[in-house]
Motif scaffolding. Structure first.
Motif, mmCIF file in Angstrom:
data_model
loop_
_atom_site.group_PDB
_atom_site.id
_atom_site.type_symbol
_atom_site.label_atom_id
_atom_site.label_comp_id
_atom_site.label_asym_id
_atom_site.label_seq_id
_atom_site.Cartn_x
_atom_site.Cartn_y
_atom_site.Cartn_z
ATOM 1 N N GLN A 13 1.092 7.855 -3.950
ATOM 2 C CA GLN A 13 0.580 8.714 -2.884
ATOM 3 C C GLN A 13 -0.906 8.463 -2.659
ATOM 4 N N ALA A 14 -1.353 8.743 -1.461
ATOM 5 C CA ALA A 14 -2.782 8.617 -1.154
ATOM 6 C C ALA A 14 -3.596 9.445 -2.145
ATOM 7 N N SER A 84 -8.363 6.164 -5.922
ATOM 8 C CA SER A 84 -8.534 6.791 -4.599
ATOM 9 C C SER A 84 -7.863 5.958 -3.515
ATOM 10 N N LYS A 86 -5.735 4.527 -0.467
ATOM 11 C CA LYS A 86 -5.549 4.968 0.907
ATOM 12 C C LYS A 86 -4.358 4.234 1.509
ATOM 13 N N PRO A 87 -3.734 4.807 2.525
ATOM 14 C CA PRO A 87 -2.618 4.094 3.167
ATOM 15 C C PRO A 87 -2.996 2.703 3.641
ATOM 16 N N GLU A 88 -4.233 2.514 4.033
ATOM 17 C CA GLU A 88 -4.658 1.194 4.499
ATOM 18 C C GLU A 88 -4.806 0.173 3.364
ATOM 19 N N THR A 90 -2.257 -0.454 1.566
ATOM 20 C CA THR A 90 -0.902 -0.989 1.464
ATOM 21 C C THR A 90 -0.891 -2.469 1.819
ATOM 22 N N THR A 117 2.235 0.000 -2.149
ATOM 23 C CA THR A 117 2.493 0.848 -0.987
ATOM 24 C C THR A 117 1.896 2.219 -1.239
ATOM 25 N N VAL A 118 1.025 2.650 -0.320
ATOM 26 C CA VAL A 118 0.358 3.937 -0.454
ATOM 27 C C VAL A 118 0.866 4.843 0.662
ATOM 28 N N SER A 119 1.493 5.934 0.290
ATOM 29 C CA SER A 119 2.038 6.854 1.276
ATOM 30 C C SER A 119 1.018 7.951 1.588
ATOM 31 N N SER A 120 1.058 8.404 2.829
ATOM 32 C CA SER A 120 0.090 9.426 3.258
ATOM 33 C C SER A 120 0.626 10.819 3.002
#
Length: 120
Positions: A13-14, A84, A86-88, A90, A117-120
């Motif tokens: 997760q983010a 920390s 972030k979705p970006e 990913t 993979t970072v989910s928001s």
């Protein structure tokens, strides 16, 4: 010739953290710089971080203050601690051996990559 194998990717997760590892098949002491790159879907591969044999470190502005690269010449490993997230962030993350420090140009040796993979 050297084989590089990345591990440690996954779904997070983010705001979370992941640590990527890169294991080399032989000594990395002859490579002045080792680095991490990443490639997001539909984008070009971009440099993320680099560490030299002597311990000099550099980061892309997008990850500075959040990611930490380290190198263990005795164990032939390079790690990337990512905080920390972030979705970006990913992307598929790749380890690289022999990159030219300061130029962001990659060396000739790549791992197969590990998905983050970072989910928001």
């Amino acid at each position: 010739q050297v084989q590089l194998v990345e591990s440690g990717g996954g779904l997070v997760q983010a705001g979370g953290s992941l640590t990527l590892s890169c294991a080399a098949s032989r000594s990395i002491v002859n490579f002045n710089a080792m680095g991490w790159y990443r490639q997001a879907p539909g984008k070009q591969r971009e440099w993320v971080a680099a560490v030299t044999r002597g311990g000099s470190i550099d980061y892309a502005d997008s990850v500075k203050g959040r990611f930490i690269i380290s190198r263990d010449n005795a164990k032939n490993t390079v790690s990337l601690q990512m905080n920390s997230l972030k979705p970006e962030d990913t992307a598929v993350y790749y380890c690289n051996a022999g990159m030219i420090y300061g130029s962001r140009l990659p060396g000739n040796y790549w791992g197969q990559g590990t998905q983050v993979t970072v989910s928001s």
